[in-house]
Design a protein around this motif. Structure first.
Motif: not given
Ligand SMILES: Nc1ncnc2c1ncn2[C@@H]1O[C@H](COP(=O)(O)OP(=O)(O)OP(=O)(O)O)[C@@H](O)[C@H]1O
Ligand SMILES: [Mg+2]
Lengths: 267, 295
Positions: A113, A115-116, A123-124, A127-128, A176, A180
């Protein structure tokens, strides 16, 4: 003139009940409109092993791989069964977002992404619902270590991910995904955009990761398949022709089409 | 004639054309500024206009222009953001979508006078709102919406597909991916588009003559209750903007110094529009650095 091979003559291994499987497809078919791109793929993936999918360009490797975490949902029609923990996840009513958290994916071109580095991983997660600061920083460190990137970026987590090299970006994408905490990792030619040194790094990372994850990797590079995978499946024009332990595939291919492909006298 | 020579001639011609364009722009700017700036003063910028002969300052008009701009943007940004996201992300490639696209195209090619007259007939006359800020803002929204929607859709579509796949493959919903990952990347482009369209809206006259009206009643700048008739924030009062004021001064200005006054107002307008353009660049690149965390 392309040589014709019979699609009836296949050599696809199955596993006995003792082998624990992470994922298994039954008669998986994929259609892009009227284009029948995948025929009856019956493959089972043993837990904590690396399985390589090989085959010529256009043979349907990506098509198959992307079906496994339902990334083909909006693009193609996928029929057949995908067994995961005793559930057919190809059913229309399963929660695809949940599935994708369990079956992560890394793509051919590194796609961090904009982003940093830190946010790429968090981020994900956020979001979770993972909001706890200490847990987030633990996950960042753990996943970056898992992807063998921690030492290179630990002092610059707030730098843009886009400022990393291609190989670092790809390892960030792996980090990344594993942040998860999936249990299957799908990789579609993850090294094809990388130089040899970065490729070695990614391969070492994957060999290390198979202790915790089941890995399915598409590759064009047969040496790579030989180096890292335990099982190997050969695809040809939308058919799975041969599926054997990697050693067998490269030393003693079972059917003519695989023999020709491995020896490079294909088509 | 050899290739190198041809190349040289082509380069010279292109340079010449560029020089002409830039030259015209600078001539225009210089002309307007030189003619207008000497007449600009603090009392001109803040003072009220004499309603009989149009002499005096442009304070109310200047305020009206900004107020109308803010109101227009408040209405049009959310709508076009929704429409842009829908078109870029959710719309299927079918006849309905192409109908929407053609409708947007037609709307964007409507002459602003027509939009103004439509606003006049519908809001001012039919709905009996009268010449008012709100009628003007809605007319400007019509005029602004297609451009903004287009800009937002294009900015979003320009973001690589692989970014979307990355979001989805992590189990993020489509909406979350769009808003959290794609939108920030597209934001600098969107902001640039918004500020540029603000410049256009700010300078628009034709759509406002019959909607926001041509009178700038003196308002009480101490009264900020939008419900009060005399409040500058009252959206139902008529509100002549700077661009409309310039148009009026030039068509029916009675004052002996009407030409000087309109030149001064034009200079102010041009400076404001230039500032919008400059702001668009600065803000766009600043935001890009911010959201992508690149220094
Ligand atoms: N999005 C799509 N829409 C339509 N057809 C597609 C799409 N993606 C792939 N196909 C078709 O499906 C077939 C298999 O393609 P796929 O990308 O799975 O091959 P691959 O084995 O991954 O090839 P490569 O090694 O070049 O990546 C091809 O005939 C291709 O044209
Ligand atoms: Mg592929």
């Amino acid at each position: 003139m392309l040589k014709q091979y019979s699609f009836d003559k296949t050599a696809v291994q199955t596993f006995d009940a003792q082998t624990s499987l992470a994922l298994k497809t039954e008669d998986l078919q994929v259609f892009y409109g009227t284009n029948h791109a995948m025929h009856d793929a019956n493959l089972a993936f043993p837990k904590n092993q690396i399985t390589a999918l090989i085959g010529a360009s256009g043979s349907g490797k990506s098509t198959y791989l992307r079906s496994l975490n339902r990334m083909n949902d909006t693009i193609a029609t996928v029929t057949g069964k995908i067994w995961y923990h005793g559930v057919d996840i190809n059913e229309p009513n399963v929660n695809i977002y949940e599935i994708r958290r369990h079956i992560g994916m890394v793509f051919q071109r590194p796609n961090p992404f904009a982003k940093s580095i830190r946010e790429n991983i968090t981020y994900a997660l956020r979001a979770n619902g993972v909001k706890n600061k200490t847990e987030l920083s633990e996950r960042i460190e753990k996943s970056l270590r898992g992807a063998a990137l921690w030492d290179e970026v630990k002092d610059s987590l707030d730098k843009s991910a886009l400022s990393l090299s291609g190989g670092q970006q790809q390892r960030l994408c792996i980090a990344r995904s594993i942040a998860m905490a999936p249990d299957v990792l799908l990789l579609d030619e993850p090294c094809s955009a990388l130089d040899p040194i970065s490729t070695v790094k990614v391969e070492e990372t994957l060999l290390e990761l198979q202790k915790q994850y089941t890995i399915i990797i598409v590759t064009h590079n047969m040496q790579q398949a030989a180096r890292i995978s335990s099982q190997c499946a050969f695809f040809h024009l939308g058919h799975v022709m041969e599926y054997t332990p990697t050693g067998t595939m490269f030393s003693n291919p079972q059917i003519p089409v695989t023999q020709d492909y491995i020896s490079g006298s294909f088509g | 004639m050899n290739a190198k020579r041809k190349d040289m001639i082509a380069t010279v011609i292109i340079d010449l054309i560029v020089a002409i364009v830039v030259g015209i722009l600078f001539f225009l700017l210089a002309y307007i500024l030189i003619k207008g700036l000497p007449h600009v003063s603090w009392s001109f910028l803040t003072g009220a206009t004499d309603s009989f002969d149009g002499t005096g300052g442009i304070g109310v008009q200047l305020f009206n222009s900004f107020y109308l701009l803010v109101l227009t943007m408040l209405i049009s940004i959310p709508i076009s953001l929704g429409a842009g996201i829908y078109l870029a992300e959710y719309a299927k490639d079918n006849w309905r979508t192409s109908l929407i696209r053609s409708a947007i195209e037609v709307l964007s090619s409507l002459p602003s006078v027509v939009v103004g007259l439509f606003g006049f007939l519908l809001f001012v006359v039919k709905f009996k709102i009268g010449f008012s800020v709100i009628s003007g803002a809605i007319a400007l929204t019509f005029f602004n919406l297609p451009l903004l929607t287009r800009n937002i859709e294009e900015s979003l579509s320009a973001v690589s597909r692989s970014q979307r796949e990355a979001g989805l493959s992590l189990g993020l919903s489509k909406w979350k991916t769009e808003v959290g990952i794609i939108l920030p990347v597209a934001l600098p482009g969107i902001v640039t588009g918004v500020v540029l369209s603000a410049g256009r809206v700010f300078g628009e006259a034709a759509a406002l003559i019959y909607t926001a009206g041509q009178s700038a009643p003196v308002t009480n700048f101490a009264d900020w209750n939008p419900m009060d008739a005399a409040s500058p924030l009252n959206p139902f009062r008529p509100a002549e903007t700077l661009a409309v004021h310039i148009w009026k001064m030039n068509t029916e200005g009675l004052a002996s110094n009407a030409a000087a006054l309109s030149a001064a107002a034009s200079a102010v307008l041009i400076i404001a529009v230039l500032l919008f353009n400059l702001g668009a660049r600065v803000l766009g690149s600043y935001l890009y650095r911010r959201v992508t965390a690149s220094k």
